[in-house]
Design an enzyme around this catalytic site. Sequence first.
Site, PDB file in Angstrom:
ATOM      1  N   GLU A  59      -2.819  13.617   0.688  1.00 25.82           N
ATOM      2  CA  GLU A  59      -2.866  14.363  -0.561  1.00 25.82           C
ATOM      3  C   GLU A  59      -1.865  13.797  -1.574  1.00 25.82           C
ATOM      4  O   GLU A  59      -2.134  13.764  -2.774  1.00 25.82           O
ATOM      5  CB  GLU A  59      -2.570  15.842  -0.313  1.00 25.82           C
ATOM      6  N   GLY A 305       4.763   2.785   5.355  1.00 26.25           N
ATOM      7  CA  GLY A 305       4.358   2.381   4.017  1.00 26.25           C
ATOM      8  C   GLY A 305       3.900   0.952   3.878  1.00 26.25           C
ATOM      9  O   GLY A 305       3.838   0.439   2.754  1.00 26.25           O
ATOM     10  N   PRO A 331     -10.975   6.516   5.501  1.00 27.82           N
ATOM     11  CA  PRO A 331     -11.645   5.213   5.450  1.00 27.82           C
ATOM     12  C   PRO A 331     -11.622   4.581   4.069  1.00 27.82           C
ATOM     13  O   PRO A 331     -11.921   3.391   3.915  1.00 27.82           O
ATOM     14  CB  PRO A 331     -13.078   5.550   5.873  1.00 27.82           C
TER      15      PRO A 331
END
Length: 423
Positions: A59, A305, A331
């Site tokens: 999100e 990251g 995906p």
Amino acid sequence: MSRIWHLAATLAVPALRWNLRRRVRLGKEEAARLPEREGHGAARPEGRLLWLHAASVGETLAILPLLDALLARDPALSFLVTTGTATSAQLLPQRLSGELGARVIHRYVPLDVPPWVARFLDGWRPDAACLVESELWPNLLGACAARGIPTALLNARISGRSFRRWRNFGPGLIRRLLGGFSLIVPRSAEDAARLTALGARRLAPAGDLKLAADPLPADPGKLAELRAAIGARPVLLAASTHPGEEELVLAAARELAPRVPDLLTIIVPRHPERGSEIAAAAGAPRRGAGLPPGEGPAYIADTLGELGLFYRLASVALVGGSLIRHGGQNPLEAARLGCPMILGPHMENFADATAALLAAGGARQLPDAAALAGVVADMLSHPERAAGLVAGATRVVSAASDLPGRLAVALLDLLPGKAAGKA
């Protein structure tokens, strides 16, 4: 139901504090920032403030183009971004540009305890609040309504299981919660139908922000170093894997070895803290220990990251969480980086994106884990098929390019004294 929730949350305070300390020990909370979970730490900037809540990493990444679009239309606007996980808190500063970074303040979201929520809202005094996906906390939403804070719900989603629970056990509560939003943007037509059945009325056309997210970044210098270390070897990437999947991927790699002897299998675990365990089982070097890929068959990329690096290096990628009954990871990250992708049979968490990708010929889905080696071999031996997957996936992620701008205009309309922005 609302009164019961209010009372239960208040009585649960000792247990909630115990659980927060437990999560610190597990590395899932930051000890120095635990007061934020009780609503402390407000440092409201001057001017108008928009609060956006993104529960976790997916999100958080999804709202970044929205933040850019909002700032482009109102350069004086400030943003409070709350998240609920340590990983998302660590990732957010890495993904903010200089100008946007100067306008964004991060805090952990308070737990849904009435005094904690009140302290948070009274300290920050946001001019509007924007929640992402399914963050429907009764005390928080009730406190926003009591203070006259307009609220929006973006990427609104209701799973089939949640729909049945709300309909059977809290129809009045969910109707009231949904009725308090000034704007609801469902993630999909299916979510829109469920939300409408539960009592939502002010629904905008469906739109999935995750389709419009920016490509995962990669440091150019690190990318060049890895390319030099890997050379011309084909790369099978297992991205964001969960426990139980690494063994399946490594078994497929061993099956592939006679046909693709120089194959390098890179495993990026969803939770980097599992890297040592996976590396020991695979007998492979580990990026978290500062080691480069060797000449061996596997490499464990257990850093935070850096998934964008490895999607750019992959000849073909398996989207993790899909070989086991986890429900799959996102995906669309592979789609945005032009990486041919394979999906396992369990993609329930991203059912709409998966359906769109498969319909566009943008991914191949396995019937089971045993098929992985054969599909990888086929894609490596037929590059034209891999290129077709990339073309199909690109069509899917290009479809929502204008969504952040449209949502930015809608959110600015909720703010008092709105700036004149352009769509």
